[in-house]
Write a protein that holds these residues in place. Structure first.
Motif, PDB file in Angstrom:
ATOM      1  N   ARG A  13       0.844  -1.168  -0.068  1.00  0.00           N
ATOM      2  CA  ARG A  13      -0.020  -0.023  -0.040  1.00  0.00           C
ATOM      3  C   ARG A  13       0.846   1.220  -0.071  1.00  0.00           C
ATOM      4  O   ARG A  13       0.150   2.483  -0.052  1.00  0.00           O
ATOM      5  N   ILE A  14       2.048   1.059   0.044  1.00  0.00           N
ATOM      6  CA  ILE A  14       3.029   2.266   0.203  1.00  0.00           C
ATOM      7  C   ILE A  14       2.774   3.181  -0.971  1.00  0.00           C
ATOM      8  O   ILE A  14       2.728   2.731  -2.063  1.00  0.00           O
ATOM      9  N   THR A  15       3.044   4.549  -1.070  1.00  0.00           N
ATOM     10  CA  THR A  15       2.540   5.538  -2.009  1.00  0.00           C
ATOM     11  C   THR A  15       3.933   5.435  -2.960  1.00  0.00           C
ATOM     12  O   THR A  15       3.580   5.455  -4.281  1.00  0.00           O
ATOM     13  N   GLU A  16       5.000   5.132  -2.642  1.00  0.00           N
ATOM     14  CA  GLU A  16       6.242   5.254  -3.433  1.00  0.00           C
ATOM     15  C   GLU A  16       7.036   3.907  -3.179  1.00  0.00           C
ATOM     16  O   GLU A  16       7.599   3.726  -2.088  1.00  0.00           O
ATOM     17  N   THR A  17       6.904   2.824  -4.042  1.00  0.00           N
ATOM     18  CA  THR A  17       7.628   1.584  -3.796  1.00  0.00           C
ATOM     19  C   THR A  17       9.094   1.466  -4.462  1.00  0.00           C
ATOM     20  O   THR A  17       9.282   2.312  -5.357  1.00  0.00           O
ATOM     21  N   SER A  18       9.903   0.452  -3.933  1.00  0.00           N
ATOM     22  CA  SER A  18      11.086   0.507  -4.603  1.00  0.00           C
ATOM     23  C   SER A  18      11.485  -1.084  -4.301  1.00  0.00           C
ATOM     24  O   SER A  18      11.237  -1.506  -3.117  1.00  0.00           O
ATOM     25  N   PRO A  19      12.197  -1.787  -5.006  1.00  0.00           N
ATOM     26  CA  PRO A  19      12.552  -2.997  -4.870  1.00  0.00           C
ATOM     27  C   PRO A  19      13.774  -3.156  -3.831  1.00  0.00           C
ATOM     28  O   PRO A  19      13.821  -4.028  -3.338  1.00  0.00           O
ATOM     29  N   TRP A  20      14.286  -2.044  -3.533  1.00  0.00           N
ATOM     30  CA  TRP A  20      15.227  -1.923  -2.519  1.00  0.00           C
ATOM     31  C   TRP A  20      14.601  -2.265  -1.004  1.00  0.00           C
ATOM     32  O   TRP A  20      15.321  -2.906  -0.202  1.00  0.00           O
ATOM     33  N   TYR A  21      13.617  -2.204  -0.685  1.00  0.00           N
ATOM     34  CA  TYR A  21      12.696  -2.347   0.309  1.00  0.00           C
ATOM     35  C   TYR A  21      12.399  -4.021   0.621  1.00  0.00           C
ATOM     36  O   TYR A  21      12.087  -3.995   1.714  1.00  0.00           O
ATOM     37  N   ALA A  22      12.475  -4.485  -0.302  1.00  0.00           N
ATOM     38  CA  ALA A  22      12.120  -6.115  -0.298  1.00  0.00           C
ATOM     39  C   ALA A  22      13.012  -7.096  -0.746  1.00  0.00           C
ATOM     40  O   ALA A  22      13.292  -8.222  -0.394  1.00  0.00           O
ATOM     41  N   ASP A  23      13.888  -6.515  -1.762  1.00  0.00           N
ATOM     42  CA  ASP A  23      14.938  -7.525  -2.369  1.00  0.00           C
ATOM     43  C   ASP A  23      16.484  -6.932  -2.335  1.00  0.00           C
ATOM     44  O   ASP A  23      16.688  -5.873  -3.024  1.00  0.00           O
ATOM     45  N   ARG A  76      21.243  -5.775   1.136  1.00  0.00           N
ATOM     46  CA  ARG A  76      20.292  -5.952   1.985  1.00  0.00           C
ATOM     47  C   ARG A  76      19.059  -5.228   1.700  1.00  0.00           C
ATOM     48  O   ARG A  76      19.155  -3.824   1.126  1.00  0.00           O
ATOM     49  N   ALA A  77      18.009  -5.545   2.138  1.00  0.00           N
ATOM     50  CA  ALA A  77      16.809  -4.927   1.970  1.00  0.00           C
ATOM     51  C   ALA A  77      16.744  -3.703   3.059  1.00  0.00           C
ATOM     52  O   ALA A  77      17.164  -3.989   4.306  1.00  0.00           O
ATOM     53  N   ILE A  78      16.316  -2.557   2.713  1.00  0.00           N
ATOM     54  CA  ILE A  78      16.258  -1.460   3.723  1.00  0.00           C
ATOM     55  C   ILE A  78      14.867  -1.074   4.186  1.00  0.00           C
ATOM     56  O   ILE A  78      14.019  -1.317   3.284  1.00  0.00           O
ATOM     57  N   ILE A  79      14.828  -0.536   5.334  1.00  0.00           N
ATOM     58  CA  ILE A  79      13.617  -0.175   5.629  1.00  0.00           C
ATOM     59  C   ILE A  79      13.255   1.212   5.401  1.00  0.00           C
ATOM     60  O   ILE A  79      13.885   2.122   5.281  1.00  0.00           O
ATOM     61  N   PRO A  80      12.084   1.338   4.651  1.00  0.00           N
ATOM     62  CA  PRO A  80      11.611   2.717   4.119  1.00  0.00           C
ATOM     63  C   PRO A  80      11.443   3.706   5.158  1.00  0.00           C
ATOM     64  O   PRO A  80      11.109   3.483   6.281  1.00  0.00           O
ATOM     65  N   LEU A  81      11.773   4.991   4.919  1.00  0.00           N
ATOM     66  CA  LEU A  81      11.834   6.116   5.839  1.00  0.00           C
ATOM     67  C   LEU A  81      10.553   6.179   6.650  1.00  0.00           C
ATOM     68  O   LEU A  81      10.483   6.448   7.821  1.00  0.00           O
ATOM     69  N   GLU A  82       9.342   5.763   6.100  1.00  0.00           N
ATOM     70  CA  GLU A  82       8.053   5.894   6.975  1.00  0.00           C
ATOM     71  C   GLU A  82       8.024   4.680   7.897  1.00  0.00           C
ATOM     72  O   GLU A  82       7.401   5.098   8.957  1.00  0.00           O
ATOM     73  N   MET A  83       8.699   3.634   7.563  1.00  0.00           N
ATOM     74  CA  MET A  83       8.734   2.579   8.405  1.00  0.00           C
ATOM     75  C   MET A  83       9.778   2.649   9.622  1.00  0.00           C
ATOM     76  O   MET A  83       9.621   1.937  10.716  1.00  0.00           O
ATOM     77  N   VAL A  84      10.673   3.705   9.556  1.00  0.00           N
ATOM     78  CA  VAL A  84      11.580   3.736  10.717  1.00  0.00           C
ATOM     79  C   VAL A  84      10.601   4.320  12.005  1.00  0.00           C
ATOM     80  O   VAL A  84      11.176   3.941  12.971  1.00  0.00           O
ATOM     81  N   PHE A 103      18.464  -1.913   8.202  1.00  0.00           N
ATOM     82  CA  PHE A 103      18.107  -2.914   7.437  1.00  0.00           C
ATOM     83  C   PHE A 103      17.002  -3.607   8.075  1.00  0.00           C
ATOM     84  O   PHE A 103      16.773  -3.899   9.028  1.00  0.00           O
ATOM     85  N   VAL A 104      16.251  -4.422   6.956  1.00  0.00           N
ATOM     86  CA  VAL A 104      15.114  -5.440   7.374  1.00  0.00           C
ATOM     87  C   VAL A 104      16.063  -6.616   7.977  1.00  0.00           C
ATOM     88  O   VAL A 104      16.825  -7.049   7.353  1.00  0.00           O
ATOM     89  N   GLY A 105      15.396  -7.085   8.992  1.00  0.00           N
ATOM     90  CA  GLY A 105      16.161  -8.270   9.709  1.00  0.00           C
ATOM     91  C   GLY A 105      17.321  -8.029  10.568  1.00  0.00           C
ATOM     92  O   GLY A 105      17.913  -9.093  10.801  1.00  0.00           O
ATOM     93  N   GLU A 106      17.535  -7.052  10.707  1.00  0.00           N
ATOM     94  CA  GLU A 106      18.824  -6.495  11.630  1.00  0.00           C
ATOM     95  C   GLU A 106      18.221  -6.050  13.081  1.00  0.00           C
ATOM     96  O   GLU A 106      17.398  -5.640  13.123  1.00  0.00           O
TER      97      GLU A 106
END
Length: 307
Positions: free
Chosen positions: A183-193, A201-209, A245-248
């Motif tokens: 549902r995020i307004t601006e997606t990027s493959p960096w957030y999941a892949d 490594r996948a990075i946590i989006p700014l809003e999810m920080v 990072f996701v999973g850190e």
């Protein structure tokens, strides 16, 4: 030929999605629930403020590249609530060549302001928008909801946190990162892949920080009186050694850095520092103005006028 005209980048109109309608804290629903919002005099449950941060990321990455994800700071004052179905556009004023600070803002489709912000690239951020606002705060007259808090109070313990892709983020954030990315307004493959990310490594989006930083916030045990309903009035997210990072695993420490009051709210400003798991290297910081609504606290006036 040269001009004095200020130019800005702008993104497309987006309709951010409400994902906090089922949020709970202190045994009750939050202002993001329509019924609770209407009870408090708002027309509907607002979308959480940091949801809008995602719309700025493509603009700021265009200005400063990968360095934005590593050393960027977004410092925002929320001006007007947005409800699901409304459209929002993000703007960033183009800085001078080589400059590392820019003015940013968001508007609804009809021009109603949503937020104002400063965006900057560290390590020298100058004075951010929220640092300017904090410097102008006047001491509160008499606090009721926050009477047991004081500047310099720290959280009760170090808090260990992480965000996995499918991890449900609890009652405060009743969804996972994977659900947010749908549902995020601006997606990027960096957030999941992770393979597509420059950091491997996948990075946590700014809003999810914001979600990561608030996930374990009840462990701080700040003695705010309840039941009370609050909202985010100001928020700054700063990368020091990013991205996250996701999973850190990370370690969080909190400190109350200001207390303030308005006609409708009592506020406590918390600086949340996010360290590596060992608590040795600071990775990011969040400054958050928790504004508690006076009229949501039963007996507020009686308690304020007593003694």
């Amino acid at each position: 030929m040269t001009f004095q005209t200020s130019l800005s980048l702008c993104g497309p109109l987006r309709q951010p999605r409400q994902m906090l309608a089922e949020q709970e804290y202190s045994g009750h629903t939050s202002i993001h629930d329509d019924a609770m919002a209407e009870k408090l005099g708002f027309r509907a449950g607002p979308i959480e403020g940091p949801t809008h941060f995602s719309q700025f990321v493509p603009l700021l990455a265009h200005l400063w590249g990968n360095a934005w994800f590593e050393r960027g700071c977004f410092s925002s004052h929320f001006q007007n609530m947005v409800v699901e179905g409304e459209s929002v556009r993000a703007f960033v004023e183009l800085p001078a060549p080589g400059a590392t600070r820019a003015r940013a803002w968001a508007e609804k489709a009809d021009g109603t302001p949503v937020l104002e912000a400063s965006a900057s690239l560290g390590p020298d951020h100058g004075t951010t928008l929220l640092e300017q606002r904090m410097a102008q705060l006047r001491p509160p007259e008499k606090l009721v909801i926050l009477s047991d808090l004081h500047v310099g109070m720290t959280g009760a313990q170090d808090e260990l946190v992480r965000m996995d892709a499918d991890q449900h983020m609890g009652k405060l954030y009743p969804f996972s990162l994977a659900q947010k990315l749908q549902r995020i307004t601006e997606t990027s493959p960096w957030y999941a892949d992770g393979a597509s990310s420059p950091w491997g490594r996948a990075i946590i989006p700014l809003e999810m920080v914001s979600v990561l930083a608030e996930y374990t916030s009840p462990l701080a045990r700040f003695p705010v009186k309840h039941p009370v309903v609050g909202l985010f009035a100001d928020q700054e997210i700063r990368m020091v050694d990013g991205p996250l990072f996701v999973g850190e695993n990370y370690l969080i420490r909190r400190e109350i850095v200001a207390l303030s009051e308005s006609k409708r709210t009592e506020s406590y400003w918390v600086r949340t520092r996010i360290y590596d798991e060992a608590g040795q290297r600071i990775k990011a910081e969040m400054l958050l103005n928790h504004a508690t609504l006076k009229h949501s606290y039963a007996g507020y006036e009686a308690e304020r006028n007593a003694g």
